[in-house]
Design an enzyme around this catalytic site. Structure first.
Site, PDB file in Angstrom:
ATOM      1  N   SER A   1      61.829  72.797  27.918  1.00  0.00           N
ATOM      2  CA  SER A   1      62.157  71.665  28.790  1.00  0.00           C
ATOM      3  C   SER A   1      63.670  71.500  28.877  1.00  0.00           C
ATOM      4  O   SER A   1      64.411  72.058  28.066  1.00  0.00           O
ATOM      5  CB  SER A   1      61.535  70.400  28.187  1.00  0.00           C
ATOM      6  OG  SER A   1      62.176  69.242  28.617  1.00  0.00           O
TER       7      SER A   1
ATOM      8  N   TYR B   1      59.012  63.649  22.550  1.00  0.00           N
ATOM      9  CA  TYR B   1      58.845  64.781  23.469  1.00  0.00           C
ATOM     10  C   TYR B   1      60.042  65.730  23.344  1.00  0.00           C
ATOM     11  O   TYR B   1      59.885  66.942  23.215  1.00  0.00           O
ATOM     12  CB  TYR B   1      58.733  64.248  24.903  1.00  0.00           C
ATOM     13  CG  TYR B   1      58.587  65.314  25.966  1.00  0.00           C
ATOM     14  CD1 TYR B   1      57.333  65.850  26.270  1.00  0.00           C
ATOM     15  CD2 TYR B   1      59.692  65.772  26.679  1.00  0.00           C
ATOM     16  CE1 TYR B   1      57.208  66.824  27.255  1.00  0.00           C
ATOM     17  CE2 TYR B   1      59.569  66.743  27.662  1.00  0.00           C
ATOM     18  CZ  TYR B   1      58.315  67.264  27.947  1.00  0.00           C
ATOM     19  OH  TYR B   1      58.180  68.231  28.918  1.00  0.00           O
TER      20      TYR B   1
HETATM   21  P1  NAI Z   1      50.387  68.405  33.549  1.00  0.00           P
HETATM   22  O1  NAI Z   1      50.084  67.110  32.893  1.00  0.00           O
HETATM   23  O2  NAI Z   1      50.200  68.529  35.014  1.00  0.00           O
HETATM   24  O3  NAI Z   1      49.611  69.587  32.831  1.00  0.00           O
HETATM   25  C1  NAI Z   1      49.513  69.645  31.451  1.00  0.00           C
HETATM   26  C2  NAI Z   1      48.406  70.582  31.088  1.00  0.00           C
HETATM   27  O4  NAI Z   1      48.261  70.594  29.659  1.00  0.00           O
HETATM   28  C3  NAI Z   1      47.079  70.152  31.672  1.00  0.00           C
HETATM   29  O5  NAI Z   1      46.381  71.303  32.074  1.00  0.00           O
HETATM   30  C4  NAI Z   1      46.394  69.478  30.489  1.00  0.00           C
HETATM   31  O6  NAI Z   1      45.005  69.523  30.572  1.00  0.00           O
HETATM   32  C5  NAI Z   1      46.916  70.362  29.360  1.00  0.00           C
HETATM   33  N1  NAI Z   1      46.791  69.718  28.047  1.00  0.00           N
HETATM   34  C6  NAI Z   1      47.274  68.515  27.656  1.00  0.00           C
HETATM   35  N2  NAI Z   1      46.906  68.280  26.389  1.00  0.00           N
HETATM   36  C7  NAI Z   1      46.195  69.343  25.974  1.00  0.00           C
HETATM   37  C8  NAI Z   1      45.546  69.705  24.780  1.00  0.00           C
HETATM   38  N3  NAI Z   1      45.514  68.874  23.730  1.00  0.00           N
HETATM   39  N4  NAI Z   1      44.905  70.889  24.713  1.00  0.00           N
HETATM   40  C9  NAI Z   1      44.898  71.718  25.771  1.00  0.00           C
HETATM   41  N5  NAI Z   1      45.483  71.453  26.944  1.00  0.00           N
HETATM   42  C10 NAI Z   1      46.115  70.271  27.031  1.00  0.00           C
HETATM   43  O7  NAI Z   1      51.885  68.727  33.137  1.00  0.00           O
HETATM   44  P2  NAI Z   1      52.962  69.780  33.647  1.00  0.00           P
HETATM   45  O8  NAI Z   1      54.058  69.020  34.257  1.00  0.00           O
HETATM   46  O9  NAI Z   1      52.312  70.871  34.381  1.00  0.00           O
HETATM   47  O10 NAI Z   1      53.496  70.304  32.245  1.00  0.00           O
HETATM   48  C11 NAI Z   1      53.130  71.543  31.690  1.00  0.00           C
HETATM   49  C12 NAI Z   1      54.115  71.894  30.601  1.00  0.00           C
HETATM   50  O11 NAI Z   1      55.418  71.978  31.158  1.00  0.00           O
HETATM   51  C13 NAI Z   1      54.197  70.871  29.482  1.00  0.00           C
HETATM   52  O12 NAI Z   1      54.386  71.536  28.250  1.00  0.00           O
HETATM   53  C14 NAI Z   1      55.437  70.065  29.839  1.00  0.00           C
HETATM   54  O13 NAI Z   1      56.033  69.510  28.709  1.00  0.00           O
HETATM   55  C15 NAI Z   1      56.296  71.162  30.433  1.00  0.00           C
HETATM   56  N6  NAI Z   1      57.357  70.684  31.301  1.00  0.00           N
HETATM   57  C16 NAI Z   1      57.094  69.986  32.444  1.00  0.00           C
HETATM   58  C17 NAI Z   1      58.135  69.563  33.254  1.00  0.00           C
HETATM   59  C18 NAI Z   1      57.925  68.776  34.489  1.00  0.00           C
HETATM   60  O14 NAI Z   1      58.917  68.300  35.061  1.00  0.00           O
HETATM   61  N7  NAI Z   1      56.696  68.633  34.977  1.00  0.00           N
HETATM   62  C19 NAI Z   1      59.528  69.859  32.905  1.00  0.00           C
HETATM   63  C20 NAI Z   1      59.688  70.598  31.698  1.00  0.00           C
HETATM   64  C21 NAI Z   1      58.636  70.993  30.945  1.00  0.00           C
END
Ligand code: NAI
Length: 266
Positions: A146, A159
């Site tokens: 991130s 986080y």
């Molecule tokens: P999102 O909320 O759309 O997707 C997160 C995914 O992780 C979902 O598929 C959810 O079901 C899964 N998940 C959550 N808890 C879980 C668990 N206990 N076991 C298995 N799966 C689990 O979020 P997004 O934005 O797609 O984020 C994905 C990754 O990217 C995360 O690690 C987030 O920290 C990282 N990230 C996101 C950014 C953003 O601006 N959206 C920026 C930098 C990093």
């Protein structure tokens, strides 16, 4: 030229948190390039929706329920993938959560919830898959970090701590597993519009701030992460390990400031 430099064809790829957002886009990117992708998430129904949305492309997409906060789920996932596919070429650690609040308001439950999924879960999954990769003498792992990895944004400290840990884990595992032919790298996305961040970026002041401070003057979309993930998993990155690549529209390149036109010279 039949160029295999960036090929991920026939790779067996696990994407944790593949049911939506960045994980789903990356899973689709691999499947479209003929990988056999296993997407994981906490519940069967959202995984089924994701499989449908990814659709039929060159490779295949198999859903497996695995809550990364549950060590038993992780062991079962890895055992099942090995049984079904014989080996694992690439792991993409995407599963992640956030609760935004000032440090003084963070409860123990908030802290455990975030760290258990973002850092402990990622470590245990890396370790379980790593055991197999080290024994096999090859493999690639990609961890989603991130902008908070090197410098924290305000009011998301647990986080930010988890994502700083992800970069350290990436370097540490690269050190330990390099001699066994296993590469470990990271992707640090900029501000990406997903379900995790939709509400935050619907605020106009936030949108304006994001655009002003991102040289490419837009927020990212999950698909912006695909090229880097494919590159890191492909032979093109074969001499690369322990690195975290920022894919952020230039956000971390420097500081924008409201300097007057002409450089403010007198
Ligand atoms: P999102 O909320 O759309 O997707 C997160 C995914 O992780 C979902 O598929 C959810 O079901 C899964 N998940 C959550 N808890 C879980 C668990 N206990 N076991 C298995 N799966 C689990 O979020 P997004 O934005 O797609 O984020 C994905 C990754 O990217 C995360 O690690 C987030 O920290 C990282 N990230 C996101 C950014 C953003 O601006 N959206 C920026 C930098 C990093």
């Amino acid at each position: 030229m039949n160029d295999t430099l960036f090929s991920v064809s026939d790779q067996v790829v696990i994407v944790s948190g593949g049911s939506r957002g960045i994980g789903r886009a990356i899973a689709k990117g691999f499947a479209e390039r003929d990988s056999k992708v296993v997407i994981t998430g906490r519940d069967e129904s959202s995984l089924a929706v994701a499989v449908e949305e990814i659709g039929t492309c060159g490779g295949s997409v198999t859903p497996v329920v695995c809550d990364v906060a549950k060590p038993d789920d992780i062991e079962q996932l890895v055992a099942q993938v090995i049984e079904d596919f014989g080996h694992i070429d690439t792991l993409v650690n995407v599963a992640g959560v956030n609760r935004r609040k000032p440090a003084l308001d963070v409860s123990e439950d908030d802290y455990d919830f975030i760290l258990d999924i973002n850092l402990k879960g990622a470590f245990l999954l890396s370790q379980a898959v790593g055991r197999h990769m080290v024994e096999r003498g090859s493999g690639c792992q990609i961890n989603i970090a991130s902008l908070n990895t090197d410098r924290p944004l305000k009011d998301v400290l647990p986080y930010a701590m988890s994502k700083a840990g992800i970069a350290h884990m990436t370097r540490g595992l690269a050190l330990e597993w390099g001699p066994s032919g296993v590469r470990v790298n990271g992707i640090a996305p900029g501000f990406i519009l997903t379900d995790l961040t939709q509400k935050l970026w619907s605020d106009e002041t936030m949108q304006e701030w994001g655009k002003t401070n991102t040289p490419q003057q837009r927020l990212g979309v999950p698909e912006d992460m695909v090229g880097t993930a494919i590159f890191l998993a492909s032979p093109a990155a074969s001499f690369m390990t322990g690195q975290t690549l920022y894919v952020d529209g230039g956000y971390t390149a420097g500081w924008n400031w409201p300097i007057p036109e002409g450089g403010g010279q007198r």
